[in-house]
Design an enzyme around this catalytic site. Structure first.
Site, PDB file in Angstrom:
ATOM      1  N   ASN A  15       2.197   4.645   7.413  1.00 35.81           N
ATOM      2  CA  ASN A  15       1.698   3.450   6.720  1.00 35.81           C
ATOM      3  C   ASN A  15       2.352   2.158   7.204  1.00 35.81           C
ATOM      4  OD1 ASN A  15       0.707   1.828   4.198  1.00 35.81           O
ATOM      5  ND2 ASN A  15       2.946   1.698   4.134  1.00 35.81           N
ATOM      6  N   ALA A  16       3.623   2.216   7.617  1.00 34.16           N
ATOM      7  CA  ALA A  16       4.342   0.974   7.947  1.00 34.16           C
ATOM      8  C   ALA A  16       3.605   0.205   9.041  1.00 34.16           C
ATOM      9  CB  ALA A  16       5.760   1.297   8.402  1.00 34.16           C
ATOM     10  N   GLY A  17       3.553  -1.101   8.878  1.00 37.23           N
ATOM     11  CA  GLY A  17       2.889  -1.909   9.892  1.00 37.23           C
ATOM     12  C   GLY A  17       3.306  -3.361   9.775  1.00 37.23           C
ATOM     13  N   ILE A  21       0.838  -1.201   0.000  1.00 35.68           N
ATOM     14  CA  ILE A  21       0.000   0.000   0.000  1.00 35.68           C
ATOM     15  C   ILE A  21       0.873   1.252   0.000  1.00 35.68           C
ATOM     16  CG2 ILE A  21      -1.681   1.310   1.380  1.00 35.68           C
ATOM     17  CD1 ILE A  21      -2.753  -1.458   2.380  1.00 35.68           C
ATOM     18  N   GLY A  26      -9.680  -2.611   4.126  1.00 31.31           N
ATOM     19  CA  GLY A  26     -10.070  -4.005   4.363  1.00 31.31           C
ATOM     20  C   GLY A  26      -8.918  -4.888   3.937  1.00 31.31           C
ATOM     21  N   MET A  56     -10.194 -12.808  15.157  1.00 38.39           N
ATOM     22  CA  MET A  56      -9.558 -13.917  15.886  1.00 38.39           C
ATOM     23  C   MET A  56      -8.095 -14.019  15.492  1.00 38.39           C
ATOM     24  SD  MET A  56     -12.453 -16.884  15.795  1.00 38.39           S
ATOM     25  CE  MET A  56     -11.331 -18.161  16.271  1.00 38.39           C
ATOM     26  N   ILE A  74      -6.340  -6.200   1.487  1.00 35.71           N
ATOM     27  CA  ILE A  74      -5.727  -5.653   0.276  1.00 35.71           C
ATOM     28  C   ILE A  74      -4.634  -6.617  -0.196  1.00 35.71           C
ATOM     29  CG2 ILE A  74      -4.525  -3.633  -0.698  1.00 35.71           C
ATOM     30  CD1 ILE A  74      -7.368  -2.995   0.449  1.00 35.71           C
ATOM     31  N   TYR A  81      -2.705  -6.786  16.858  1.00 39.86           N
ATOM     32  CA  TYR A  81      -2.875  -5.934  15.667  1.00 39.86           C
ATOM     33  C   TYR A  81      -4.147  -5.083  15.791  1.00 39.86           C
ATOM     34  CZ  TYR A  81      -3.120  -4.952  10.588  1.00 39.86           C
ATOM     35  OH  TYR A  81      -3.191  -4.351   9.347  1.00 39.86           O
ATOM     36  N   THR A 105       2.379  -7.618  11.355  1.00 43.73           N
ATOM     37  CA  THR A 105       1.469  -8.515  12.068  1.00 43.73           C
ATOM     38  C   THR A 105       2.305  -9.580  12.792  1.00 43.73           C
ATOM     39  OG1 THR A 105       1.285  -9.897  10.094  1.00 43.73           O
ATOM     40  CG2 THR A 105      -0.480  -8.299  10.450  1.00 43.73           C
TER      41      THR A 105
HETATM   42  P1  NAP Z   1       3.446  -4.913   3.602  1.00 44.54           P
HETATM   43  O1  NAP Z   1       3.309  -5.201   2.171  1.00 44.54           O
HETATM   44  O2  NAP Z   1       3.733  -6.029   4.547  1.00 44.54           O
HETATM   45  O3  NAP Z   1       4.546  -3.766   3.807  1.00 44.54           O
HETATM   46  C1  NAP Z   1       4.820  -3.285   5.081  1.00 44.54           C
HETATM   47  C2  NAP Z   1       5.721  -2.083   4.971  1.00 44.54           C
HETATM   48  O4  NAP Z   1       5.999  -1.612   6.299  1.00 44.54           O
HETATM   49  C3  NAP Z   1       7.035  -2.396   4.314  1.00 44.54           C
HETATM   50  O5  NAP Z   1       7.392  -1.348   3.468  1.00 44.54           O
HETATM   51  C4  NAP Z   1       8.009  -2.478   5.495  1.00 44.54           C
HETATM   52  O6  NAP Z   1       9.301  -2.064   5.181  1.00 44.54           O
HETATM   53  C5  NAP Z   1       7.410  -1.489   6.453  1.00 44.54           C
HETATM   54  N1  NAP Z   1       7.772  -1.775   7.828  1.00 44.54           N
HETATM   55  C6  NAP Z   1       7.474  -2.891   8.539  1.00 44.54           C
HETATM   56  N2  NAP Z   1       7.991  -2.798   9.777  1.00 44.54           N
HETATM   57  C7  NAP Z   1       8.621  -1.618   9.841  1.00 44.54           C
HETATM   58  C8  NAP Z   1       9.364  -0.953  10.854  1.00 44.54           C
HETATM   59  N3  NAP Z   1       9.552  -1.484  12.061  1.00 44.54           N
HETATM   60  N4  NAP Z   1       9.887   0.266  10.574  1.00 44.54           N
HETATM   61  C9  NAP Z   1       9.710   0.814   9.365  1.00 44.54           C
HETATM   62  N5  NAP Z   1       9.026   0.254   8.360  1.00 44.54           N
HETATM   63  C10 NAP Z   1       8.497  -0.954   8.599  1.00 44.54           C
HETATM   64  O7  NAP Z   1       2.155  -4.211   4.203  1.00 44.54           O
HETATM   65  P2  NAP Z   1       0.858  -3.597   3.473  1.00 44.54           P
HETATM   66  O8  NAP Z   1      -0.100  -4.679   3.275  1.00 44.54           O
HETATM   67  O9  NAP Z   1       1.265  -2.724   2.343  1.00 44.54           O
HETATM   68  O10 NAP Z   1       0.311  -2.710   4.678  1.00 44.54           O
HETATM   69  C11 NAP Z   1       0.581  -1.325   4.808  1.00 44.54           C
HETATM   70  C12 NAP Z   1      -0.243  -0.802   5.967  1.00 44.54           C
HETATM   71  O11 NAP Z   1      -1.624  -1.068   5.717  1.00 44.54           O
HETATM   72  C13 NAP Z   1       0.072  -1.474   7.300  1.00 44.54           C
HETATM   73  O12 NAP Z   1      -0.023  -0.552   8.341  1.00 44.54           O
HETATM   74  C14 NAP Z   1      -1.016  -2.510   7.424  1.00 44.54           C
HETATM   75  O13 NAP Z   1      -1.260  -2.848   8.772  1.00 44.54           O
HETATM   76  C15 NAP Z   1      -2.177  -1.782   6.796  1.00 44.54           C
HETATM   77  N6  NAP Z   1      -3.243  -2.652   6.299  1.00 44.54           N
HETATM   78  C16 NAP Z   1      -2.974  -3.627   5.376  1.00 44.54           C
HETATM   79  C17 NAP Z   1      -4.009  -4.424   4.938  1.00 44.54           C
HETATM   80  C18 NAP Z   1      -3.806  -5.508   3.920  1.00 44.54           C
HETATM   81  O14 NAP Z   1      -4.740  -6.313   3.717  1.00 44.54           O
HETATM   82  N7  NAP Z   1      -2.670  -5.585   3.241  1.00 44.54           N
HETATM   83  C19 NAP Z   1      -5.292  -4.238   5.442  1.00 44.54           C
HETATM   84  C20 NAP Z   1      -5.529  -3.247   6.369  1.00 44.54           C
HETATM   85  C21 NAP Z   1      -4.484  -2.449   6.791  1.00 44.54           C
HETATM   86  P3  NAP Z   1      10.367  -3.074   4.524  1.00 44.54           P
HETATM   87  O15 NAP Z   1       9.895  -3.262   3.121  1.00 44.54           O
HETATM   88  O16 NAP Z   1      11.678  -2.420   4.596  1.00 44.54           O
HETATM   89  O17 NAP Z   1      10.295  -4.334   5.329  1.00 44.54           O
END
Ligand code: NAP
Length: 244
Positions: free
Chosen positions: A87-89, A18, A183, A147, A185, A152, A91
């Site tokens: 945005n970073a997150g 994202i 939701g 669950m 993604i 998170y 699980t």
């Molecule tokens: P993702 O593909 O797993 O990417 C996570 C990103 O966060 C990566 O760029 C990672 O950096 C960075 N990151 C992780 N830990 C970090 C830390 N300690 N310090 C700095 N950067 C860190 O995640 P995503 O699905 O795109 O999710 C982005 C956001 O949307 C998150 O907050 C997630 O909780 C939220 N979200 C996602 C979904 C979904 O279904 N995908 C749904 C709802 C909410 P590196 O690349 O360097 O590891």
């Protein structure tokens, strides 16, 4: 949409998923995007190569010293910060009764405390300039719980409270603070979900599919726009109708 040319945005986790879609959308608007990453620079570097003026910044947002260093780097390199996208997150899923303390702590630290550290630093700068946009990426799991995701869910619900409180404090300073709650993604975060679980998830989404990163990014772009000045303390859900 207002002109954003020359503005500066820090997008944490901006190199993939994202975050990458957000970085690209803002860069398309002429924003100089400071792309944060923790371990994998490749995606961030690719975007910086595609959009001259963008930069990449390594740091673990769960560590307040790293947050300070990254913000210092951004201000030194770009001179200002107009938009912060938290945005970073991560699980670390497990049923609550089996969850180890460090699995709880790490998710709260990165997903909630990291957002606090960066928001505090950005707000100090933005309030002096009396302008700024802060967008926090929460989740439908913060709205509904799930669950195996007590850590998170708690962190993502916490972002709602953080957003509303800081929005009230920041309003008179021309700084808005909002949440986007995606939701499910299609990113690396959801890539390893077993097919059976994925089918069950999809059957619970009225649109019968997962969302795409850019479908979230377009809402972030809207909230980051200078013209979105009268929107603050809100949650925008992007979930195919999963939670209404
Ligand atoms: P993702 O593909 O797993 O990417 C996570 C990103 O966060 C990566 O760029 C990672 O950096 C960075 N990151 C992780 N830990 C970090 C830390 N300690 N310090 C700095 N950067 C860190 O995640 P995503 O699905 O795109 O999710 C982005 C956001 O949307 C998150 O907050 C997630 O909780 C939220 N979200 C996602 C979904 C979904 O279904 N995908 C749904 C709802 C909410 P590196 O690349 O360097 O590891």
């Amino acid at each position: 949409m207002a002109d954003m040319t020359g503005q500066v945005a820090l997008v944490t986790g901006g190199g993939r998923g994202i975050g990458a879609a957000i970085s690209r959308r803002l860069a398309e608007r002429g924003v100089r995007v400071a792309i944060g990453y923790s371990n994998s620079p490749d995606g961030a570097q690719k975007i910086a190569d595609d959009y001259p003026g963008c930069s990449i910044h390594q740091g673990d947002i769960g560590k307040k010293e790293d947050c300070q260093r990254v913000v210092d780097e951004v201000l030194e390199q770009h001179g200002q910060l107009d938009v912060l996208v938290n945005n970073a997150g991560i699980t670390a899923d497990k049923m609550m009764h089996k969850m180890e303390t460090d699995e709880w702590d790490s998710v709260i630290q990165v997903n909630l405390s990291g957002t606090f550290y960066l928001t505090r630093l950005a707000f100090l700068h933005m309030s002096e300039r009396e302008t700024g946009r802060i967008v926090n990426i929460s989740s439908v799991i913060g709205e509904q719980g799930n669950m195996g995701q007590a850590n998170y869910s708690a962190a993502k619900s916490g972002l709602f409270g953080l957003t509303m409180s800081v929005a009230q404090e920041a309003a008179r300073k021309g700084v808005t603070v909002n949440c986007v709650a995606p939701g499910y993604i299609e990113t690396d975060m959801t890539a390893n979900v077993p097919d059976k679980v994925r089918d069950k998830i999809v059957s619970g989404i009225p649109m019968r599919r997962l969302g795409q990163p850019d479908e979230v990014a377009r809402v972030v772009e809207f909230l980051a726009d200078p013209d979105s000045i009268y929107i603050t303390g809100q949650v925008y859900s992007v979930n195919g109708g999963m939670a209404m």
